[in-house]
Design a protein around this motif. Structure first.
Motif, mmCIF file in Angstrom:
data_model
loop_
_atom_site.group_PDB
_atom_site.id
_atom_site.type_symbol
_atom_site.label_atom_id
_atom_site.label_comp_id
_atom_site.label_asym_id
_atom_site.label_seq_id
_atom_site.Cartn_x
_atom_site.Cartn_y
_atom_site.Cartn_z
ATOM 1 N N SER A 1 36.534 49.318 42.371
ATOM 2 C CA SER A 1 37.433 50.009 41.441
ATOM 3 C C SER A 1 38.383 49.045 40.738
ATOM 4 O O SER A 1 38.789 49.273 39.598
ATOM 5 C CB SER A 1 38.223 51.083 42.189
ATOM 6 O OG SER A 1 39.001 50.497 43.232
ATOM 7 N N ALA A 2 38.693 47.944 41.405
ATOM 8 C CA ALA A 2 39.613 46.970 40.808
ATOM 9 C C ALA A 2 39.007 46.246 39.607
ATOM 10 O O ALA A 2 39.727 45.639 38.816
ATOM 11 C CB ALA A 2 40.031 45.943 41.863
ATOM 12 N N SER A 3 37.693 46.338 39.460
ATOM 13 C CA SER A 3 37.025 45.635 38.362
ATOM 14 C C SER A 3 37.231 46.304 37.013
ATOM 15 O O SER A 3 37.070 45.671 35.962
ATOM 16 C CB SER A 3 35.520 45.555 38.647
ATOM 17 O OG SER A 3 34.925 46.847 38.550
ATOM 18 N N GLY A 4 37.537 47.618 37.052
ATOM 19 C CA GLY A 4 37.656 48.358 35.802
ATOM 20 C C GLY A 4 36.323 48.718 35.180
ATOM 21 O O GLY A 4 36.260 49.227 34.049
ATOM 22 N N LEU A 5 35.226 48.490 35.912
ATOM 23 C CA LEU A 5 33.886 48.793 35.413
ATOM 24 C C LEU A 5 33.450 50.147 35.958
ATOM 25 O O LEU A 5 33.262 50.308 37.157
ATOM 26 C CB LEU A 5 32.900 47.709 35.853
ATOM 27 C CG LEU A 5 33.259 46.271 35.452
ATOM 28 C CD1 LEU A 5 32.331 45.285 36.135
ATOM 29 C CD2 LEU A 5 33.202 46.112 33.931
ATOM 30 N N ALA A 6 33.277 51.115 35.074
ATOM 31 C CA ALA A 6 32.919 52.462 35.507
ATOM 32 C C ALA A 6 31.441 52.774 35.312
ATOM 33 O O ALA A 6 30.912 53.691 35.936
ATOM 34 C CB ALA A 6 33.745 53.496 34.745
ATOM 35 N N GLY B 1 38.766 43.101 45.302
ATOM 36 C CA GLY B 1 38.872 42.713 43.897
ATOM 37 C C GLY B 1 38.583 41.254 43.621
ATOM 38 O O GLY B 1 38.781 40.777 42.506
ATOM 39 N N HIS B 2 38.087 40.530 44.629
ATOM 40 C CA HIS B 2 37.784 39.109 44.431
ATOM 41 C C HIS B 2 36.474 38.913 43.679
ATOM 42 O O HIS B 2 36.279 37.894 43.009
ATOM 43 C CB HIS B 2 37.724 38.395 45.780
ATOM 44 C CG HIS B 2 38.964 38.568 46.603
ATOM 45 N ND1 HIS B 2 40.185 38.066 46.223
ATOM 46 C CD2 HIS B 2 39.177 39.215 47.780
ATOM 47 C CE1 HIS B 2 41.097 38.381 47.120
ATOM 48 N NE2 HIS B 2 40.510 39.092 48.074
ATOM 49 N N PHE C 1 32.595 55.541 48.201
ATOM 50 C CA PHE C 1 32.380 56.282 46.954
ATOM 51 C C PHE C 1 33.324 57.481 46.861
ATOM 52 O O PHE C 1 33.874 57.769 45.797
ATOM 53 C CB PHE C 1 30.929 56.763 46.855
ATOM 54 C CG PHE C 1 29.916 55.658 46.702
ATOM 55 C CD1 PHE C 1 30.305 54.366 46.385
ATOM 56 C CD2 PHE C 1 28.568 55.913 46.864
ATOM 57 C CE1 PHE C 1 29.376 53.347 46.245
ATOM 58 C CE2 PHE C 1 27.628 54.913 46.724
ATOM 59 C CZ PHE C 1 28.021 53.621 46.408
ATOM 60 N N ALA C 2 33.492 58.182 47.990
ATOM 61 C CA ALA C 2 34.296 59.413 47.979
ATOM 62 C C ALA C 2 35.756 59.149 47.613
ATOM 63 O O ALA C 2 36.383 59.953 46.911
ATOM 64 C CB ALA C 2 34.209 60.102 49.337
ATOM 65 N N ASN C 3 36.298 58.005 48.070
ATOM 66 C CA ASN C 3 37.711 57.727 47.774
ATOM 67 C C ASN C 3 37.890 56.885 46.507
ATOM 68 O O ASN C 3 39.011 56.478 46.175
ATOM 69 C CB ASN C 3 38.387 57.045 48.966
ATOM 70 C CG ASN C 3 37.724 55.716 49.343
ATOM 71 O OD1 ASN C 3 36.996 55.123 48.554
ATOM 72 N ND2 ASN C 3 37.968 55.260 50.566
ATOM 73 N N GLY C 4 36.773 56.612 45.826
ATOM 74 C CA GLY C 4 36.866 55.926 44.546
ATOM 75 C C GLY C 4 37.085 54.430 44.618
ATOM 76 O O GLY C 4 37.293 53.783 43.587
ATOM 77 N N LYS C 5 37.027 53.845 45.810
ATOM 78 C CA LYS C 5 37.230 52.396 45.922
ATOM 79 C C LYS C 5 36.029 51.604 45.426
ATOM 80 O O LYS C 5 36.139 50.430 45.082
ATOM 81 C CB LYS C 5 37.542 52.028 47.370
ATOM 82 C CG LYS C 5 38.912 52.524 47.841
ATOM 83 C CD LYS C 5 39.217 52.038 49.240
ATOM 84 C CE LYS C 5 40.618 52.476 49.675
ATOM 85 N NZ LYS C 5 40.939 52.008 51.047
ATOM 86 N N MET C 6 34.853 52.273 45.415
ATOM 87 C CA MET C 6 33.650 51.655 44.871
ATOM 88 C C MET C 6 32.910 52.685 44.022
ATOM 89 O O MET C 6 32.962 53.889 44.300
ATOM 90 C CB MET C 6 32.738 51.149 45.985
ATOM 91 C CG MET C 6 33.188 49.861 46.627
ATOM 92 S SD MET C 6 31.942 49.228 47.773
ATOM 93 C CE MET C 6 32.428 47.517 47.878
#
Length: 327
Positions: A137-142, A201-202, A217-222
């Motif tokens: 999620s830190a990548s900003g790529l959806a 986010g590395h 996936f469920a918590n949106g971290k990936m």
């Protein structure tokens, strides 16, 4: 005439006795504990599957089934150990699809002392593992479009894999070629550190099996961007395939399978294949394999041999063309 007839009868009796003895030996299998070798450290997906199967197989055959971890050299050390074991069905190998390619990506692979195509007896393909492209999620790529657009726009992007020369590394380089981008490969020594660095986010993305990343996936971290199988995975049916998204010839699906040493007797292969085909239908096994990102397969023994040979040929060409090597 009588002498000839007596000799023929004696020969027939001897042959019948030999066959009976052979079948008695096969039907008495196993006569001692079975060692199930995993050529990777304890705690990984293959090890977890081996322990599930060991418990179920032991209950069916009436002998202990002991998991023996023999890690090293991308699975070559454990595989070599099984290749040299007596072909009596008491030493087996549960291997992931890295089995097919390890010798191709390691500089010392040719000195491993076994023939990956003819040095083992296939018993059953236990599972199929779809490979996913997942972004943190830190990548900003959806979406995959976001990733490719950023890469083509000059943004330096990387992807993590569980190791150089792994199926995930091969998939990453095949995707680079198909998409016309240059995501830099960041290899890790195993799945856990690769996933942790994407979460932190590395590294913006990873090619990975589903089990280690699905909880995020469920918590949106990936976010799953695509799956590399021919069709959508039943484990994540909402995730589009790379083919759907316009990228051809990037189909890579990992698998695992059960092997014995070369010249394992057909009756033992039949016995083990039958047991595993039943084990793979058990509801608790199916649900546990799903948690590990694995779809049960089963089927005939020769199907495993065919998928191994196909991967060896196909990925051998890709590895050579793209210059892929393990550390």
């Amino acid at each position: 005439m009588k002498s000839t007839r007596r000799r023929a009868i004696a020969a027939a009796v001897a042959l019948g006795s030999a066959c009976a003895a052979g079948f008695a030996w096969a039907n008495g299998y196993p006569s001692k504990p079975i060692t199930l070798v995993v050529a990777y450290p304890a705690g990984g997906d293959t090890d977890a599957l081996a322990r599930l199967f060991a418990e179920k197989l032991a209950a069916r055959v009436g002998q202990p089934v002991v998991v023996d971890n023999r890690p090293g050299a991308s699975g070559i050390i454990g595989s070599a150990y099984v290749s040299k074991a007596p072909p009596d069905g008491h030493t087996l190998l549960l291997a992931p699809s890295t089995f097919s390619i390890a010798q191709l990506v390691l500089k010392s692979g040719g000195a491993s002392g076994y023939d990956v195509l003819n040095g083992f007896t296939p018993i059953v393909q236990t599972g199929s593992l779809p490979l996913f492209l997942v972004a943190g999620s830190a990548s900003g790529l959806a979406t995959l479009k976001d990733l490719v657009g950023a890469a083509k726009g000059g943004k330096p992007l990387t992807y993590a894999s569980p190791g150089s020369g792994s199926p995930m590394h091969i998939l990453g380089e095949m995707f680079n070629r198909a998409a016309g981008v240059n995501l830099a490969h960041v290899p890790y020594k195993g799945v856990a550190p690769a996933v942790n660095d994407v979460l932190g986010g590395h590294v913006p993305a990873t090619f990975i099996t589903l089990g280690p990343v699905a909880p995020y996936f469920a918590n949106g971290k990936m976010l799953p961007l695509a799956v590399a199988s021919r069709e959508r995975s039943p484990l994540a049916p909402k995730v589009p395939t790379l083919l759907e998204l316009g990228y051809k010839d990037v189909e890579v699906t990992a698998w695992n399978g059960l092997w014995g040493p070369r010249n394992l007797p057909p009756e033992i292969v039949k016995t083990l294949n039958g047991h595993f085909n039943e084990i793979l239908k058990m509801p608790d096994i199916v649900s546990r394999m799903a948690v590990l990102g694995t779809v049960p397969v089963g089927g005939r023994a020769d199907a495993l041999g065919k998928i191994n040979a196909a991967d060896f040929e196909r990925f051998g060409k890709v590895i050579k063309e793209l210059g892929i090597q393990a550390d």
